[in-house]
Design an enzyme around this catalytic site. Structure first.
Site, PDB file in Angstrom:
ATOM      1  CE  LYS A  76      -3.981  -2.050   2.121  1.00 15.03           C
ATOM      2  NZ  LYS A  76      -4.903  -2.108   3.224  1.00 15.03           N
ATOM      3  CG  ASN A  97      -7.705   0.791  -0.219  1.00 18.89           C
ATOM      4  OD1 ASN A  97      -8.008   1.812  -0.842  1.00 18.89           O
ATOM      5  ND2 ASN A  97      -8.569   0.135   0.530  1.00 18.89           N
ATOM      6  CG  ASP A 112      -7.505   0.251   3.993  1.00 18.99           C
ATOM      7  OD1 ASP A 112      -8.330  -0.547   3.521  1.00 18.99           O
ATOM      8  OD2 ASP A 112      -6.279   0.116   3.880  1.00 18.99           O
ATOM      9  CB  ALA A 138       3.527   1.657  12.509  1.00 15.46           C
ATOM     10  N   GLY A 139       1.911  -0.097   9.673  1.00 15.73           N
ATOM     11  CA  GLY A 139       2.095  -0.334   8.241  1.00 15.73           C
ATOM     12  C   GLY A 139       1.102   0.469   7.410  1.00 15.73           C
ATOM     13  N   GLY A 140       0.864  -0.004   6.181  1.00 13.53           N
ATOM     14  CA  GLY A 140      -0.005   0.706   5.249  1.00 13.53           C
ATOM     15  C   GLY A 140      -1.424   0.881   5.756  1.00 13.53           C
ATOM     16  CB  ALA A 141      -3.820  -1.364   7.460  1.00 16.61           C
TER      17      ALA A 141
HETATM   18  P1  NDP Z   1       1.940  -3.907   6.250  1.00 12.75           P
HETATM   19  O1  NDP Z   1       2.738  -5.021   5.701  1.00 12.75           O
HETATM   20  O2  NDP Z   1       2.018  -2.583   5.617  1.00 12.75           O
HETATM   21  O3  NDP Z   1       2.330  -3.687   7.822  1.00 12.75           O
HETATM   22  C1  NDP Z   1       2.433  -4.788   8.683  1.00 12.75           C
HETATM   23  C2  NDP Z   1       2.493  -4.332  10.148  1.00 12.75           C
HETATM   24  O4  NDP Z   1       2.453  -5.516  10.973  1.00 12.75           O
HETATM   25  C3  NDP Z   1       3.771  -3.596  10.523  1.00 12.75           C
HETATM   26  O5  NDP Z   1       3.482  -2.654  11.524  1.00 12.75           O
HETATM   27  C4  NDP Z   1       4.646  -4.726  11.085  1.00 12.75           C
HETATM   28  O6  NDP Z   1       5.602  -4.291  12.046  1.00 12.75           O
HETATM   29  C5  NDP Z   1       3.602  -5.550  11.801  1.00 12.75           C
HETATM   30  N1  NDP Z   1       4.006  -6.948  11.972  1.00 12.75           N
HETATM   31  C6  NDP Z   1       4.059  -7.922  11.038  1.00 12.75           C
HETATM   32  N2  NDP Z   1       4.453  -9.095  11.568  1.00 12.75           N
HETATM   33  C7  NDP Z   1       4.642  -8.851  12.893  1.00 12.75           C
HETATM   34  C8  NDP Z   1       5.044  -9.659  13.983  1.00 12.75           C
HETATM   35  N3  NDP Z   1       5.344 -10.943  13.828  1.00 12.75           N
HETATM   36  N4  NDP Z   1       5.125  -9.075  15.198  1.00 12.75           N
HETATM   37  C9  NDP Z   1       4.826  -7.772  15.367  1.00 12.75           C
HETATM   38  N5  NDP Z   1       4.452  -6.956  14.381  1.00 12.75           N
HETATM   39  C10 NDP Z   1       4.350  -7.483  13.148  1.00 12.75           C
HETATM   40  O7  NDP Z   1       0.437  -4.448   6.305  1.00 12.75           O
HETATM   41  P2  NDP Z   1      -0.910  -3.584   6.286  1.00 12.75           P
HETATM   42  O8  NDP Z   1      -0.741  -2.453   7.240  1.00 12.75           O
HETATM   43  O9  NDP Z   1      -1.306  -3.275   4.893  1.00 12.75           O
HETATM   44  O10 NDP Z   1      -1.990  -4.645   6.868  1.00 12.75           O
HETATM   45  C11 NDP Z   1      -1.984  -5.022   8.229  1.00 12.75           C
HETATM   46  C12 NDP Z   1      -3.104  -6.045   8.494  1.00 12.75           C
HETATM   47  O11 NDP Z   1      -4.372  -5.425   8.350  1.00 12.75           O
HETATM   48  C13 NDP Z   1      -3.096  -7.229   7.537  1.00 12.75           C
HETATM   49  O12 NDP Z   1      -3.356  -8.415   8.280  1.00 12.75           O
HETATM   50  C14 NDP Z   1      -4.248  -6.949   6.598  1.00 12.75           C
HETATM   51  O13 NDP Z   1      -4.829  -8.123   6.068  1.00 12.75           O
HETATM   52  C15 NDP Z   1      -5.206  -6.215   7.521  1.00 12.75           C
HETATM   53  N6  NDP Z   1      -6.113  -5.327   6.797  1.00 12.75           N
HETATM   54  C16 NDP Z   1      -7.461  -5.569   6.853  1.00 12.75           C
HETATM   55  C17 NDP Z   1      -8.343  -4.728   6.224  1.00 12.75           C
HETATM   56  C18 NDP Z   1      -9.797  -5.008   6.319  1.00 12.75           C
HETATM   57  O14 NDP Z   1     -10.541  -4.473   5.486  1.00 12.75           O
HETATM   58  N7  NDP Z   1     -10.270  -5.756   7.288  1.00 12.75           N
HETATM   59  C19 NDP Z   1      -7.892  -3.577   5.419  1.00 12.75           C
HETATM   60  C20 NDP Z   1      -6.476  -3.380   5.490  1.00 12.75           C
HETATM   61  C21 NDP Z   1      -5.619  -4.239   6.116  1.00 12.75           C
HETATM   62  P3  NDP Z   1       7.063  -3.748  11.603  1.00 12.75           P
HETATM   63  O15 NDP Z   1       6.838  -2.335  11.134  1.00 12.75           O
HETATM   64  O16 NDP Z   1       7.839  -3.833  12.845  1.00 12.75           O
HETATM   65  O17 NDP Z   1       7.550  -4.647  10.505  1.00 12.75           O
END
Ligand code: NDP
Length: 283
Positions: A76, A97, A112, A138-141
């Site tokens: 994203k 998205n 989102d 703190a990712g894209g969502a």
């Molecule tokens: P990103 O890949 O952009 O970000 C992932 C985030 O998860 C980061 O903050 C990362 O931390 C953290 N993370 C991943 N693995 C671990 C772990 N093992 N331990 C701790 N932290 C972890 O993903 P998105 O932000 O795009 O999506 C996040 C979630 O939200 C997904 O599961 C997605 O399916 C869900 N989602 C659902 C939606 C809905 O409509 N219901 C819409 C959008 C998203 P770090 O920065 O430290 O790597």
């Protein structure tokens, strides 16, 4: 067959979702139900694309006549640099998205935030004004939901992330719009109970439960997992075990954000309630 020749043979408008991994996505089912409900003729594909192939895959989908794409984990933020036009909410989020291909240009939007707000405030009746909110991840969502959440005037919004630098960048980015702070999971302040805890990590996709702060949950805390599954997600189980008032998975957000994307592409907003019912899922 050349890309242009493929495009010329198509009669049904093509859409899809690109992510890595992608097999868990229910977006094709949702868009099929929206299309049936609104009488629109579309086809919606599941496209697994790794980060290094993202740009090539998007441009090929566009060249072969595709009309729009949903973009999901982990693309994203990356996809922002590929768009020719970007909506204000996507620019504020720094995450896209929804892509629309119009007149040779790529338009980027982010549904989102509005999807989550509609599920929380309309479907689930959660009060956001004056709330103390904790977001895990703190990712894209997270980028997409902070702005809309701040517009609801919470008392505080804390972002906790495994990599604290990423959380701090987001807190700095949004600090002019409201009371946002950042920290790591193990130092989340718990002196005041949180009204709402949102899990926006993707840890659940691999079945993991990171060291989330158990003391941040009180018996009045509403817990919402952006992740969703047919079985309860690791976070939703954890939140229940910690005594949360309610623990809900992100099916409602998924359907609401999809309805907003459908509206951008087709100019018609489908009813979401019947689709949630038809999918036969419980929160
Ligand atoms: P990103 O890949 O952009 O970000 C992932 C985030 O998860 C980061 O903050 C990362 O931390 C953290 N993370 C991943 N693995 C671990 C772990 N093992 N331990 C701790 N932290 C972890 O993903 P998105 O932000 O795009 O999506 C996040 C979630 O939200 C997904 O599961 C997605 O399916 C869900 N989602 C659902 C939606 C809905 O409509 N219901 C819409 C959008 C998203 P770090 O920065 O430290 O790597």
């Amino acid at each position: 067959m050349a890309d242009e020749a493929i495009a010329a043979t198509q009669t049904t408008d093509r859409y899809g979702v690109m992510g890595y991994p992608i097999s868990h996505s229910r977006s094709p089912v949702i868009h099929r139900l929206f299309a049936l409900q609104t009488g629109q003729k579309i086809q919606y594909e599941l496209l697994q694309v790794s980060p290094e192939k993202l740009e090539t895959a998007i441009r090929q989908f566009q060249r072969t006549g595709g009309k729009g794409l949903n973009i999901t984990v982990p693309h994203k933020s990356e996809v922002v640099r590929l768009v020719d036009q970007i909506s204000e909410r996507a620019a504020t989020a720094g995450a896209v998205n929804t892509l629309s291909f119009r007149g040779g240009e790529i338009h980027g939007d982010n549904t989102d935030g509005i999807g989550l707000l509609r599920d929380l405030a309309v479907n689930l009746g959660v009060t956001l004004e004056g709330a103390n909110i904790l977001i895990l991840g703190a990712g894209g969502a997270t980028r997409g939901i902070i702005g809309p959440l701040l517009e609801m005037q919470p008392e505080s919004l804390r972002i906790a992330n495994r990599s604290v630098t990423k959380a701090q960048i987001l807190a700095d980015h949004f600090s002019r719009s409201g009371p946002v702070t950042a920290c790591q999971f193990n130092v989340v302040p718990v002196s005041k109970p949180y009204d709402l805890i949102i899990n926006a990590t993707s840890a659940g996709l691999t079945g993991e439960t990171p060291p989330y702060p158990a003391k941040a949950i009180s018996e009045d805390t509403f817990c919402y997992d952006l992740s969703y599954g047919l079985a309860p997600t690791p976070f939703s189980v954890w939140a229940r075990e910690c005594g949360a008032a309610q623990s809900v998975m992100g099916w409602g957000m998924l359907v609401e954000q999809a309805a907003e994307s459908f509206n951008i592409w087709r100019g018609i907003r489908p009813e979401t309630e019947p689709v949630l019912k038809q999918m036969n899922i419980t929160a």
